[in-house]
Each structure stands twice: as structure tokens, then as C-alpha cells.
Design a protein around this motif. Structure first.
Motif, PDB file in Angstrom:
ATOM      1  N   GLU A  28       0.816  -1.175  -0.028  1.00  0.00           N
ATOM      2  CA  GLU A  28      -0.084   0.232  -0.035  1.00  0.00           C
ATOM      3  C   GLU A  28       0.700   1.276   0.105  1.00  0.00           C
ATOM      4  OE1 GLU A  28      -3.880   2.132   2.126  1.00  0.00           O
ATOM      5  OE2 GLU A  28      -3.568  -0.036   2.128  1.00  0.00           O
ATOM      6  N   HIS A  29       0.412   2.256  -0.778  1.00  0.00           N
ATOM      7  CA  HIS A  29       1.334   3.403  -0.846  1.00  0.00           C
ATOM      8  C   HIS A  29       0.322   4.533  -1.201  1.00  0.00           C
ATOM      9  CE1 HIS A  29       4.629   6.091  -1.487  1.00  0.00           C
ATOM     10  NE2 HIS A  29       4.052   6.491  -2.648  1.00  0.00           N
ATOM     11  N   GLU A  30       0.080   5.627  -0.501  1.00  0.00           N
ATOM     12  CA  GLU A  30      -0.715   6.709  -0.626  1.00  0.00           C
ATOM     13  C   GLU A  30      -2.351   6.391  -1.118  1.00  0.00           C
ATOM     14  OE1 GLU A  30       0.231   9.838   0.036  1.00  0.00           O
ATOM     15  OE2 GLU A  30       2.423   9.167   0.560  1.00  0.00           O
ATOM     16  N   GLY A  31      -2.705   5.227  -0.361  1.00  0.00           N
ATOM     17  CA  GLY A  31      -4.094   4.779  -0.955  1.00  0.00           C
ATOM     18  C   GLY A  31      -4.247   4.016  -2.129  1.00  0.00           C
ATOM     19  N   PHE A  32      -2.980   3.657  -2.565  1.00  0.00           N
ATOM     20  CA  PHE A  32      -2.987   2.617  -3.790  1.00  0.00           C
ATOM     21  C   PHE A  32      -2.425   1.482  -3.371  1.00  0.00           C
ATOM     22  CE2 PHE A  32      -3.048   7.123  -5.302  1.00  0.00           C
ATOM     23  CZ  PHE A  32      -3.394   6.845  -6.637  1.00  0.00           C
ATOM     24  N   GLN A  33      -3.055   0.311  -4.108  1.00  0.00           N
ATOM     25  CA  GLN A  33      -2.283  -1.116  -3.873  1.00  0.00           C
ATOM     26  C   GLN A  33      -1.377  -1.322  -4.974  1.00  0.00           C
ATOM     27  OE1 GLN A  33      -3.128  -3.297  -1.481  1.00  0.00           O
ATOM     28  NE2 GLN A  33      -3.886  -1.711  -0.412  1.00  0.00           N
ATOM     29  N   ILE A  34      -0.109  -1.725  -4.773  1.00  0.00           N
ATOM     30  CA  ILE A  34       0.862  -1.950  -5.749  1.00  0.00           C
ATOM     31  C   ILE A  34       0.977  -3.589  -5.742  1.00  0.00           C
ATOM     32  CG2 ILE A  34       3.271  -1.591  -6.481  1.00  0.00           C
ATOM     33  CD1 ILE A  34       3.119   0.932  -4.949  1.00  0.00           C
ATOM     34  N   ILE A  35       0.791  -3.970  -7.059  1.00  0.00           N
ATOM     35  CA  ILE A  35       0.993  -5.517  -6.883  1.00  0.00           C
ATOM     36  C   ILE A  35       1.855  -5.872  -7.801  1.00  0.00           C
ATOM     37  CG2 ILE A  35      -0.409  -7.735  -7.492  1.00  0.00           C
ATOM     38  CD1 ILE A  35      -2.394  -4.886  -6.693  1.00  0.00           C
ATOM     39  N   ALA A  36       3.254  -6.245  -7.508  1.00  0.00           N
ATOM     40  CA  ALA A  36       4.352  -6.629  -8.716  1.00  0.00           C
ATOM     41  C   ALA A  36       3.918  -7.955  -9.296  1.00  0.00           C
ATOM     42  CB  ALA A  36       5.598  -6.826  -7.778  1.00  0.00           C
ATOM     43  N   GLU A  37       4.212  -8.081 -10.486  1.00  0.00           N
ATOM     44  CA  GLU A  37       3.877  -9.387 -11.114  1.00  0.00           C
ATOM     45  C   GLU A  37       4.697  -9.375 -12.308  1.00  0.00           C
ATOM     46  OE1 GLU A  37      -0.944  -9.295 -11.253  1.00  0.00           O
ATOM     47  OE2 GLU A  37      -0.016  -8.233 -12.680  1.00  0.00           O
ATOM     48  N   PRO A  38       6.140  -9.609 -11.746  1.00  0.00           N
ATOM     49  CA  PRO A  38       7.345  -9.922 -12.650  1.00  0.00           C
ATOM     50  C   PRO A  38       7.329 -11.052 -13.666  1.00  0.00           C
ATOM     51  CG  PRO A  38       8.060  -9.987 -10.586  1.00  0.00           C
ATOM     52  CD  PRO A  38       6.630 -10.036 -10.443  1.00  0.00           C
ATOM     53  N   GLN A  39       7.648 -10.786 -14.946  1.00  0.00           N
ATOM     54  CA  GLN A  39       7.329 -11.860 -16.193  1.00  0.00           C
ATOM     55  C   GLN A  39       8.653 -12.453 -16.506  1.00  0.00           C
ATOM     56  OE1 GLN A  39       5.233 -10.119 -19.408  1.00  0.00           O
ATOM     57  NE2 GLN A  39       3.319  -9.775 -18.015  1.00  0.00           N
ATOM     58  N   SER A  40       8.755 -13.835 -16.426  1.00  0.00           N
ATOM     59  CA  SER A  40      10.019 -14.164 -17.156  1.00  0.00           C
ATOM     60  C   SER A  40      10.225 -14.256 -18.535  1.00  0.00           C
ATOM     61  CB  SER A  40       9.678 -15.998 -16.733  1.00  0.00           C
ATOM     62  OG  SER A  40      10.780 -16.476 -17.346  1.00  0.00           O
ATOM     63  N   SER A  41      11.308 -13.636 -18.960  1.00  0.00           N
ATOM     64  CA  SER A  41      11.576 -13.131 -20.231  1.00  0.00           C
ATOM     65  C   SER A  41      12.958 -13.665 -20.547  1.00  0.00           C
ATOM     66  CB  SER A  41      11.250 -11.774 -20.538  1.00  0.00           C
ATOM     67  OG  SER A  41      11.616 -11.497 -21.658  1.00  0.00           O
ATOM     68  N   GLY A  42      13.257 -14.629 -21.373  1.00  0.00           N
ATOM     69  CA  GLY A  42      14.290 -15.051 -21.909  1.00  0.00           C
ATOM     70  C   GLY A  42      15.479 -15.376 -20.866  1.00  0.00           C
ATOM     71  N   GLY A  43      15.011 -16.042 -19.707  1.00  0.00           N
ATOM     72  CA  GLY A  43      16.089 -16.376 -18.375  1.00  0.00           C
ATOM     73  C   GLY A  43      16.359 -15.031 -17.407  1.00  0.00           C
ATOM     74  N   GLN A  44      15.451 -14.106 -17.804  1.00  0.00           N
ATOM     75  CA  GLN A  44      15.502 -12.938 -16.719  1.00  0.00           C
ATOM     76  C   GLN A  44      14.132 -12.600 -16.458  1.00  0.00           C
ATOM     77  OE1 GLN A  44      17.898  -9.901 -18.710  1.00  0.00           O
ATOM     78  NE2 GLN A  44      19.627 -10.791 -18.091  1.00  0.00           N
ATOM     79  N   MET A  70      15.754  -7.877 -14.979  1.00  0.00           N
ATOM     80  CA  MET A  70      16.504  -8.003 -13.804  1.00  0.00           C
ATOM     81  C   MET A  70      16.887  -9.682 -13.822  1.00  0.00           C
ATOM     82  SD  MET A  70      16.485  -5.301 -12.006  1.00  0.00           S
ATOM     83  CE  MET A  70      15.865  -3.870 -12.531  1.00  0.00           C
ATOM     84  N   PRO A  71      17.929 -10.041 -13.231  1.00  0.00           N
ATOM     85  CA  PRO A  71      18.453 -11.306 -13.180  1.00  0.00           C
ATOM     86  C   PRO A  71      17.369 -12.231 -12.272  1.00  0.00           C
ATOM     87  CG  PRO A  71      19.827 -10.096 -11.877  1.00  0.00           C
ATOM     88  CD  PRO A  71      19.077  -9.168 -12.619  1.00  0.00           C
ATOM     89  N   GLY A  72      16.774 -11.732 -11.361  1.00  0.00           N
ATOM     90  CA  GLY A  72      16.018 -12.775 -10.419  1.00  0.00           C
ATOM     91  C   GLY A  72      14.636 -11.901 -10.190  1.00  0.00           C
ATOM     92  N   GLU A  73      13.562 -12.730  -9.928  1.00  0.00           N
ATOM     93  CA  GLU A  73      12.251 -12.336  -9.834  1.00  0.00           C
ATOM     94  C   GLU A  73      12.164 -11.366  -8.428  1.00  0.00           C
ATOM     95  OE1 GLU A  73       7.841 -14.630  -9.377  1.00  0.00           O
ATOM     96  OE2 GLU A  73       9.541 -15.979  -9.078  1.00  0.00           O
ATOM     97  N   THR A  74      12.602 -11.644  -7.437  1.00  0.00           N
ATOM     98  CA  THR A  74      12.782 -10.560  -6.412  1.00  0.00           C
ATOM     99  C   THR A  74      13.135  -9.282  -6.964  1.00  0.00           C
ATOM    100  OG1 THR A  74      12.885 -12.519  -4.890  1.00  0.00           O
ATOM    101  CG2 THR A  74      13.237 -10.292  -3.745  1.00  0.00           C
ATOM    102  N   GLU A  75      14.409  -9.146  -7.391  1.00  0.00           N
ATOM    103  CA  GLU A  75      14.741  -7.968  -8.053  1.00  0.00           C
ATOM    104  C   GLU A  75      13.740  -7.137  -8.805  1.00  0.00           C
ATOM    105  OE1 GLU A  75      18.470 -10.475  -7.208  1.00  0.00           O
ATOM    106  OE2 GLU A  75      16.570 -10.838  -8.230  1.00  0.00           O
ATOM    107  N   ALA A  76      13.068  -7.976  -9.802  1.00  0.00           N
ATOM    108  CA  ALA A  76      12.263  -7.247 -10.652  1.00  0.00           C
ATOM    109  C   ALA A  76      11.081  -6.846  -9.948  1.00  0.00           C
ATOM    110  CB  ALA A  76      11.805  -8.327 -11.808  1.00  0.00           C
ATOM    111  N   ALA A  77      10.369  -7.616  -8.923  1.00  0.00           N
ATOM    112  CA  ALA A  77       9.266  -7.131  -8.048  1.00  0.00           C
ATOM    113  C   ALA A  77       9.724  -5.870  -7.470  1.00  0.00           C
ATOM    114  CB  ALA A  77       8.907  -8.241  -7.064  1.00  0.00           C
ATOM    115  N   ASN A  78      10.835  -5.883  -6.830  1.00  0.00           N
ATOM    116  CA  ASN A  78      11.277  -4.726  -6.059  1.00  0.00           C
ATOM    117  C   ASN A  78      11.285  -3.273  -6.820  1.00  0.00           C
ATOM    118  OD1 ASN A  78      11.104  -6.112  -3.636  1.00  0.00           O
ATOM    119  ND2 ASN A  78      13.418  -6.496  -3.900  1.00  0.00           N
ATOM    120  N   GLU A  79      11.963  -3.601  -7.770  1.00  0.00           N
ATOM    121  CA  GLU A  79      12.050  -2.585  -8.847  1.00  0.00           C
ATOM    122  C   GLU A  79      10.615  -2.086  -9.389  1.00  0.00           C
ATOM    123  OE1 GLU A  79      13.988   0.263 -11.249  1.00  0.00           O
ATOM    124  OE2 GLU A  79      14.484  -0.824  -9.410  1.00  0.00           O
ATOM    125  N   MET A  80       9.604  -2.929  -9.671  1.00  0.00           N
ATOM    126  CA  MET A  80       8.155  -2.706  -9.819  1.00  0.00           C
ATOM    127  C   MET A  80       7.527  -1.757  -8.860  1.00  0.00           C
ATOM    128  SD  MET A  80       4.891  -3.279  -9.354  1.00  0.00           S
ATOM    129  CE  MET A  80       3.538  -2.726  -9.981  1.00  0.00           C
TER     130      MET A  80
END
Length: 97
Positions: A28-44, A70-80
Motif C-alpha cells: 500500500e502506498h498513498e491509498g493505492f495498492q501495488i501488485i508486483a507481477e514480474p514476467q519471465s523473459s529469456g532467462g531474466q 533483472m536477473p531475479g524475480e525478487t529484484e524485478a518485483a522490488n524494482e516494480m
């Protein structure tokens, strides 16, 4: 036979990308919900997700996919999540226009 070959090359969707199987808790941020949904793409992992906001009985949703990988799913979620917070701070409800 060709159909099987293309499915194996590009995945069942034909796009070569699949959504993440993991479930990241919404942030949650400023009344919005943020849902990270990283997608696998070519090994990244491609930075992707959605921003939601409840407006009465309606849920407003903004989906986005970035070119960033990003190299990892967690990194991509955090960046999102980082990018979504910045977008909310800069645009607020205009995200849904």
C-alpha cells in the motif's frame, strides 16, 4: 508439427513470456495498492505489475510492463514497487486517465 515447434520456441502464448507463479503481497502506498507481477523473459525477469485503487465500489487498475529486466524475480518485483511508488507520487489519480 509446426505448431508444436512454435509453442516450444515461443511458449504456449506465442509471446515467449510467462507470468510469475509466485505471489507477492500487495504494497500500500498513498491509498493505492501495488501488485508486483514480474514476467519471465529469456532467462531474466521483466519489471511488470499493476496499481489499483478502490473508488467506491469500483476498483481502478493500471497495468504496466517496463523494458527493464533483472536477473531475479525478487529484484524485478522490488524494482516494480519502486517505480510504481514514484509514478503514484508524480501522477496520483492521473495514472488511470
Amino acid at each position: 508439427m509446426l505448431g508444436k515447434m512454435f509453442k516450444s520456441l515461443f511458449g504456449a502464448s506465442g509471446e515467449g513470456q510467462t507470468k510469475s507463479a509466485s505471489k507477492t503481497a500487495p504494497v500500500e502506498h498513498e491509498g493505492f495498492q501495488i501488485i508486483a507481477e514480474p514476467q519471465s523473459s529469456g532467462g531474466q525477469w521483466q519489471v511488470a505489475g499493476r496499481i489499483e485503487k478502490q473508488d467506491g465500489e469500483e476498483t481502478r487498475v493500471h497495468h504496466f510492463i517496463r523494458a527493464d529486466v533483472m536477473p531475479g524475480e525478487t529484484e524485478a518485483a522490488n524494482e516494480m514497487i519502486r517505480k510504481a511508488k514514484m509514478m503514484i507520487d508524480q501522477q496520483g489519480d492521473r495514472i488511470f486517465d
